[in-house]
Structure formats: C-alpha cells, structure tokens
Design an enzyme around this catalytic site. Structure first.
Site, PDB file in Angstrom:
ATOM      1  CD  GLU A  95      -4.660  10.428  19.400  1.00 11.92           C
ATOM      2  OE1 GLU A  95      -3.577  10.166  18.896  1.00 11.92           O
ATOM      3  OE2 GLU A  95      -4.786  10.798  20.587  1.00 11.92           O
ATOM      4  CD  GLU A 118       0.955  14.848  17.663  1.00 15.25           C
ATOM      5  OE1 GLU A 118       1.320  14.166  16.684  1.00 15.25           O
ATOM      6  OE2 GLU A 118       0.302  14.391  18.611  1.00 15.25           O
TER       7      GLU A 118
HETATM    8  C1  BGC Z   1      -3.271  13.858  21.017  1.00 14.99           C
HETATM    9  C2  BGC Z   1      -3.202  15.251  21.572  1.00 14.99           C
HETATM   10  C3  BGC Z   1      -3.806  15.194  22.927  1.00 14.99           C
HETATM   11  C4  BGC Z   1      -2.868  14.336  23.729  1.00 14.99           C
HETATM   12  C5  BGC Z   1      -3.071  14.282  25.182  1.00 14.99           C
HETATM   13  C6  BGC Z   1      -2.400  12.987  21.844  1.00 14.99           C
HETATM   14  O1  BGC Z   1      -2.349  11.708  21.408  1.00 14.99           O
HETATM   15  O2  BGC Z   1      -2.973  13.821  19.679  1.00 14.99           O
HETATM   16  O3  BGC Z   1      -3.500  16.253  20.737  1.00 14.99           O
HETATM   17  O4  BGC Z   1      -4.130  16.387  23.495  1.00 14.99           O
HETATM   18  O5  BGC Z   1      -2.749  13.051  23.190  1.00 14.99           O
HETATM   19  O6  BGC Z   1      -1.881  14.521  25.690  1.00 14.99           O
END
Ligand code: BGC
Length: 898
Positions: free
Chosen positions: A486, A751
């Site tokens: 990501e 997270e």
């Molecule tokens: C990310 C987040 C991001 C989100 C959006 C995720 O996959 O890791 O930090 O803000 O997607 O909702």
C-alpha cells in the site's frame, strides 16, 4: 550606543539550509532571534541578497536590499528584488533591531541557488536500457510462471567518461530519474540521499536534486555514472491487483547534467545523451515492495572510475526531454538517520537467524557476510513474530520485503540500495552467523523539534511510539504504512496527524513538497483525491480525506507562520470548496462523498452518520478558509467563506443537533466533530460536552473514535472542562486505548485499536498494519494541552504564545519542549502536595499569555511574587490565573487544581 541584545541565527531559505536549487517563487527567508533579556523583541529587520558569493561589504552585487522593515516577523519573508537568474548562486544575510532600537551585527551569510529553467535549462536527454534488448538472462530463478518474478527487472548501470583540463572552480550535478537513481562520480557516491528523486505524479511533475560535486572532479579522465531502478515510477506500488505496478511507466530512465565552471568562468556541460553506455549488472532486481536481489559476482568492479574498460557495455536508449515539468526538490532528502544494533539474535537452526531490532522501523538491514561464491544470503522482514517465534508476514499482503545477496566468494558488506521495508524483525538465512548486523533507519530528514517527559513511563513510551510512527512513514511523502502493498499518501491520515507531526519534527519543507502532490492529484472537478501522489484511479476525495487539502496547508501556516503555502494552494482550495458546494447547495454535505470512509476503523462499528461527518468537515473547511483568505490577502473571500460556514452551521444544527444538545447518533465522534467544528449553539455546548462524557462513560470509559474523530477527542474534552476524562482515556488500559497497544508491545502506533485482539492472535491479515500513525494524533494534545504549549487563536508562527497547561492524575509532573520558528518554548509542571508549579522558558521575540489552572486563581503568584493580571472563573473548567509574559524564564506557583 545602546547595547546590542539580539542576534539573528539559524538562517534558512524555503525552510532549508543553503538549498542548491530552489524555485524562484519559493525563495522565502527565515531566521531566529537569539539572546537578549526579558524585553528582547525584534522591532525590525533588514535582508540583503547579493548575486554570487561575496556579501555587499566585499563588493557583491546587491540583488535586493529590503531596507529596514519595522516588523517582528522572522519567517516567510519573501524576496522582492529583481528577477533571480536561473542556476545562479545568491548569498544573503540579515540584521535585526531589538525593542530598544539597537541593531545587531550582520549575520554570517547564507546562500541559495536558483532552479534551472524548467523549459530551456535542460539540454539533456532521457537515457536508459531496453529490458528486452539488453537483458538476455532469464528474469529469475523462480521461473516466469510467477507473475511477480517475471515482472522484476535488473537495474541499469549507466556511465560516461569525459576529460577535464583543470580542476573546476565549481561543479553542480543536477540529476533525476523516472524511477530512482544513485549517482556515482569517480568511484564515489554522490550525496547521501536515498530513494531520489522521490515520488511525484511523474506525468505532471518530476523533481530533481542538485549536488555540489566540485571536490569529486579532477583533471584528466572523469567518470559520471548512475544506477537506476524502478521505484514508484515503474515498480510495485499500492494494492490494486489489476494494476500492481508500472503506474507511470515501464522502465526507468535517467536525466542528468553536470555543470562545471572553471576558474576563468568557462562552463563545460556533461549531459545524459547518446554518448553514454549501459549494462545490467549486480542488481538483479530492486523494488520498493518486493525487495532487492544482488548478485555480487556480477559487480562490474571499477565501472564508475577512470581507467575502466567498458567491454560489453551497450549504447543507451536515448530520447529528448518531452517537456514534462522538471522542478527542484523542495523537500528534505531521505537519509539513513541512524544504524541500530540488534536487541537480540536467535539462531533457529537450518542457517536461519531471527534478529530483533527492538523497534518497529523503516529502512533495511546491513550486514557483513562471508561465504563461497554462489552462496545466497536472504533477509526477510516482518513487524511482528507469530506464536512460534517465526516471522509473521501475512499482513504484508503481496509485499515480499525480501532482500537476497548471492556472494562472490569474498567477505562483503551487504545492503540494498533501492528498497524500503517496515520491520522490527529480520530473518537472515545465511551459511554462517551474520556479522555486524544493523538496521539502517531511513526516512526524510525531518529534525526533532519536540520532547516530552513525565512521571508515568507508559506515557513517555506513548510519546516515543507516536514519534517512531512518524519516522517510519515520513518517507518522501506521508504514507499510511511502510510495510504492506500500500504505502500511499492517504490524505485522511495526514490531515488528522499533521499538527502532531509539526510539533514532533520540522516538517515545513516536507509538507511543502507533498502539498504540491496533493495539488497535482486534484481532479478537474475540483475534488481533492483520497491519496497523493495519484496512481491511475480518479476517485473524488472522501470526507475527512479530501478535506486535508484545506486542513493541512492551514496547519502548516499556523505552525510555521509562512503564508506562502496558503497563497500557493489558494486556487486549489477554492476549487475544492466549489466542488462540495456545487452538489450540496442546502448546506448539508450528503452528495459526492467519494468512497466515504467515514470514521474509519471506529471500534465497535462506525455508527456516525456519513452526512453528519461530511458536513462537519465541510463547515470546518469553510471556517478555516475564512482565516486562510484573510492571511492570503483575499478579504472579500473571507466574508464569503464566513457566510458559507454560517449556512452549513445552520443546516447542521437543524439536521443533527437537538434543543438539549444531543447530536444525532450519539457517537463520540459525532459530539467531538460537532464541538470541535463549532456546530453546537453556544448555549448548548456544555450540554453537548456532558453528553460526550456520557457516551464515554457508557463505553466504560473507553474511546470509540476512528480516524476522523480521534485527533480532536482529547482537545474537545479539555476545552470543555473535562481534563479528568481526557486523562482517564489516556490512562485506560483496556481495548480500545493507546495504552492497550503499548501493553501488547507496540513500538509504533497500530492501524487498528485491536491489531492484536484481547484474546491474542492478530486481526485480519487483509488489513492490519503495526505502523500507521493516524491514531497517534493524540500527540497534539500532549503538547498543546498537557504541557500547554500553544498559540493564541487567530495567530500563526508562534509569535503570540498561549501557555495553558492541563495537569491531571495520575501524573505528578511533566516537562517538554517545542522548537518553534521563533525558538525553543520549554515548559514543565509539577504537583507537590497541594501546590502546582509551572515553569516556562520563552524565546526572544514572543509575547505570551500564561493561564495557570488553580483551585483559587487569585492565590497564584509568579516568580517575583506578583499576582495574576486577571483571573478567569469559567463554569466549565478550573479557574485560571492569567499572566502576561515575555521572553525568558518564568515560574508560577499556586494551589493545585488536581
Ligand atoms: C489505509 C488507510 C487509509 C484508508 C482509507 C487504508 O487502506 O491504510 O490508512 O486512510 O485505507 O480508508
């Protein structure tokens, strides 16, 4: 003559020290005043800029002399002289006057050099190799059946030899890549930056770096070389299985020009062109997500030095510049900031060693290895171990994070050059125990500006954990996470964390760079995006994500006092406001919410109505835009945005706020946003705050906020007289809480609140990062409320301080520092028996209001025994003794409020 009390120090241009290439419209000067007594304010300044290296006194040609300007400003001072010449070097200095009118001496000189002309300044061509033509070896031992293996390609080595008749007087290398580059000159690495030129939307903007290479050149043969790799340009980025890589192009290319000036002023250019040669060599692949593979047997020894015979090297592919805008990198470089020794190394048998670095971090492993030629050393990386003590890598999703080195038969220091991993643990598979293993901690060079200590070790640990989360994710852009497939610049995460980020570290130049990415990612509709730089998707930005396009520039202006960020992005911000208003004329934002992540990852389910959250953020944007418009010199717009804010506010109240202060849905985030964004009628704010406390009580004193609410939770509690509840949430050890993470061994913020659920194991591997900074946005509260280091509402750049500490149990003392643009602000407080003592040390050139909480504010005294200038007795919080203070140390003592 009066004694001179103030001296200008810390001269910077565009928030950088002596930048070697800076766009003319970014040239802004700043300094700090140092010295002086309790009345040491800057009453004026004079800036002088000369072309070349000599200051005016030594005969330099003055390009701009501001004359004496009556002002206390010391940051964001714009250059107002004649046009700056592209590629030229300028020297500048400043002197300042104190409040008594005494002038300082001129500062030592500082310098900047001007960005090359993006259109005409680049005669160089893009060069590279053709993977099909120039790489006859099979892609990988794993065979072409694996789609990742067959996509990974070796890194081109490129070189050009040239002759110089005499040593140069001055030489600059301007260099960039579509992909990543490492430049070499006569056998030496040029500079100490990594992952250059950084990540931008290369379709719109390509950054380059400038290096002083004068000392690396010599008479006779010289060799300029570079290794280039896929990086963000052509490599794996993001999580889209349909398009996992090659988002901007398919193979890396290099663009460079070496400008050599002789003592007599003659200029020689060495540029990338068809005279270069290239080949594939030791780096068999290099990818940000997958890792790097080197075959040391294929190292072309001496390839970047004179005297090398380039047998088997091929002519490069060469194409002229295509007019894509090249710009000097305005941000700080990624550097290796420290090398960290392992906390432990455990042999697991079979030649596998697990190294624990004791800290989740971002970077790579360096080690020394010896072994027969052809033997492979493999380094895998993970954030956490599973129950069997093995690396847990499922949460990396498709990112491999594996580096591999095939030994050449001689002892070697192994480390990758074009990849990054998020890890605390590494498994090293090696024929013999690895030697000299270190983790190379790499991130953007953002200096620490904050510190925090207190009587509770877990809170100090929380502070460190928040800072490590920032360090692990501020890598050229603010990423969500540094480990899985990501690593995107999600706007929502950055928005909620921005203020914490600014207190922790100097991120003025870092955000200057990324805010251009945010602008580049804006859609034609005016919508900001969810993440920047953009890949190929064109989503409208979700509420609390797209809103970062207003909130982050505002935050940067507030913290650094430089209005240029507002002016630069003003058009983008107004387009965003129009985009929202177009579809939501009623004042309720319910349409065009993009992917509406709402209160992302709120524990116990996200029950905040999306329209409520979206409208609250829109109201916040409008309120900030009114302030921004004034600061950016657009007073008519300010009035317009105040009217927009008022319209949204009435619509919000009518839709979501009941007469007794209840906010629809009753979630903590609903109350937090309504209160923080000023959407509860004044007379009902205390009722609404009491209901927020009820909601926290109903959750058994746990928070239930996700990304969109968490950053404002404690500030809202504290500003409505509920410090005790803020402390209770902070000290909470049950899940969800910050302390719960720490108790589970977190060394970076997770997270999810439940990344490790109370029953053990791991939350879903589909989305479970152990290094996501967003929930660490509580850091702002530690500085602004707990320590009380804040500024007066309406002011920016820490000239008008507001010091309002919030002591609370279980703490008995706390102390910390913030190095503001005006200098260090230090605070400490202690509760001893019934007495509260607050000590501050303020830099020159500030005024401060100190609000000391007390059970009886009239009994508070300053260090000279003076009573407060006034006493405030609000119904909703402790009484406060109000003092006015200037530079220097101060102390205040009174009856403890806790
Ligand atoms: C990310 C987040 C991001 C989100 C959006 C995720 O996959 O890791 O930090 O803000 O997607 O909702």
């Amino acid at each position: 003559m009066e004694p001179v009390t103030l001296t200008p120090v810390g001269l910077r241009c565009a928030h950088l020290t002596d930048p070697l290439s800076i766009a003319p419209d970014r040239v802004r000067f700043s300094w700090r005043a140092e010295g002086g007594g309790s009345d040491s304010r800057q009453s004026g300044y004079q800036v002088q800029v000369t072309q070349g290296t000599a200051p005016p006194a030594a005969g330099g040609r003055v390009a701009w002399d501001s004359g004496r300007v009556a002002s206390s400003s010391c940051s964001g001072i714009s250059y107002e002289g004649a046009g700056l010449r592209r590629g030229d070097r300028y020297t500048w200095r400043v002197r300042i006057w104190d409040s008594a009118g005494a002038a300082s001496a001129w500062s030592p000189t500082a310098s900047f050099e001007v960005e090359l002309d993006p259109a005409s300044g680049w005669p160089a061509s893009w060069i590279g190799l053709d993977p099909a033509r120039d790489n006859p070896s099979p892609p990988s031992e794993a065979g072409p059946s694996d789609p990742v293996d067959s996509a990974l390609r070796p890194a081109p080595y490129l070189r050009r030899s040239f002759a110089l008749a005499e040593p140069p007087a001055l030489a600059r290398l301007y260099i960039t890549a579509l992909g990543l580059y490492e430049a070499r000159l006569n056998g030496a690495r040029v500079g100490n930056a990594y992952l250059t030129p950084g990540w931008t939307d290369y379709r719109q903007r390509i950054l380059y770096q400038a290096y002083d290479v004068t000392a690396l050149l010599r008479p006779g043969e010289n060799v300029l070389g570079a290794v280039i790799a896929d990086g963000w340009y052509a490599g794996f980025v993001g999580f889209d299985a349909k398009r996992p890589r090659a988002h901007y192009g398919s193979a890396p290319e290099l663009l460079a020009q070496l400008v050599i000036t002789s003592a007599s002023g003659e200029v020689t250019l060495v540029i990338t062109d068809s005279q270069w040669q290239g080949r594939y060599a030791a780096i068999r692949h290099a990818d940000l997500l997958m890792g790097e593979r080197q075959d040391l047997r294929l190292s072309p020894e001496g390839w970047d030095q004179p005297g090398f015979t380039a047998d088997g090297w091929r002519p490069v592919l060469c194409r002229p510049g295509d007019g894509r805008p090249l710009a000097a990198d305005p941000g700080p470089p990624v550097r290796v900031i420290e090398s960290r020794r392992p906390a432990s190394i455990t042999a697991r048998g079979d030649g596998k060693f697990i190294v624990d670095f004791g800290q989740n971090l971002t970077g790579w492993v360096q080690l020394r290895a010896a072994g027969p030629a052809g033997e492979v050393v493999r380094v895998r990386h993970a954030e956490i171990l599973d129950g069997d003590g093995a690396l847990y890598t499922e949460n990396l999703r498709t990112a491999r994070q594996v580096d591999e080195f095939t030994l050449a038969g001689t002892p070697a220091v192994l480390e990758p050059r074009f990849t990054m991993h998020g890890f605390r643990y590494a498994q090293i598979d090696a024929p013999a125990p690895p030697q000299d293993v270190v983790a190379r901690v790499a991130h953007s060079a953002i200096e620490a500006t904050g510190s925090f200590e207190c009587s509770q070790p877990w809170l100090e640990q929380l502070f460190r954990t928040i800072d490590w989360g920032q360090r692990g994710n501020f890598i050229n852009i603010p990423t969500d996470c540094p480990q899985r497939d990501e690593r995107l610049g999600w706007l929502g995460d950055a928005q909620v964390f921005a203020r914490t980020a600014c207190y922790n570290r100097d991120v003025a130049a870092f955000f200057a760079k990324w805010l251009d990415d945010v602008g580049d990612a804006q859609l034609p509709s005016g919508s900001f995006s969810d993440f920047a730089p953009r890949l190929h998707v064109e989503w409208a930005g979700a509420p609390a994500w797209g809103d970062a396009g207003v909130i982050v520039p505002w935050t940067i202006w507030k913290m650094y006092g430089d209005t240029s960020v507002l002016r630069r992005h003003y058009g983008a911000m107004t387009a965003w406001m129009e985009f929202i208003e177009r579809d939501n004329p009623s004042g309720l934002r319910t349409q065009n919410l993009g992917n509406s992540y709402n209160d992302w990852l709120a524990p116990g389910g996200d029950n905040t109505p999306p329209g409520l959250l979206a409208t609250a953020y829109w109201a916040y944007d409008a309120t900030l835009m009114a302030e921004i418009a004034l600061a950016a010199g657009q007073p008519a717009d300010a009035a317009r945005y105040r009217a927009t804010a008022a319209k949204i506010r009435s619509a919000f109240m009518a839709a979501y706020v009941s007469p007794d202060g209840e906010v629809s849905s009753g979630t903590q985030t609903a109350y937090v946003l309504a209160l923080h964004m000023g959407l509860v009628p004044d007379g009902r704010r205390q009722q609404a705050a009491a209901r927020l406390v009820d909601a926290i009580r109903a959750a058994d004193w746990h928070l239930t906020t996700g990304f969109a609410g968490v950053g404002y939770l404690l500030p809202v509690l504290s500003s409505h007289g509920h410090d005790d509840v803020a402390y209770r949430l902070l000290a909470q050890q049950g899940m969800p809480s910050w302390r719960y993470m720490l108790d589970q061994g977190a060394t970076t913020i997770w997270e999810r609140w439940d990344s490790i659920p109370p029953g053990g194991g791991f939350e879903t591997a589909a989305m479970n990062s152990f290094n996501h900074y967003a929930l660490g946005s509580v850091g702002e509260w530690l500085y602004r409320y707990l320590l009380g280091i804040d500024q007066e509402p309406g002011s920016a750049g820490f000239g008008q301080l507001l010091l309002h500490p919030r002591p609370g149990r279980p703490l008995t003392w706390a102390r910390g520092r913030y190095d503001s643009v005006r200098g260090p602000v230090s605070c400490s407080w202690a509760v001893t028996g019934d007495t509260f003592r607050y000590e501050v040390s303020l830099p020159p050139n500030v005024t401060a209001t100190v609000r000391v909480p007390a059970t009886d504010a009239s009994a508070v005294r300053d260090g000279t025994g003076q009573p407060p200038a006034s006493v405030s007795v609000p119904g909703d919080g402790p009484q406060e003794a109000v003092f006015l203070a200037g530079p220097g140390p101060h102390q205040f003592t009174g009856p403890s409020p806790i």
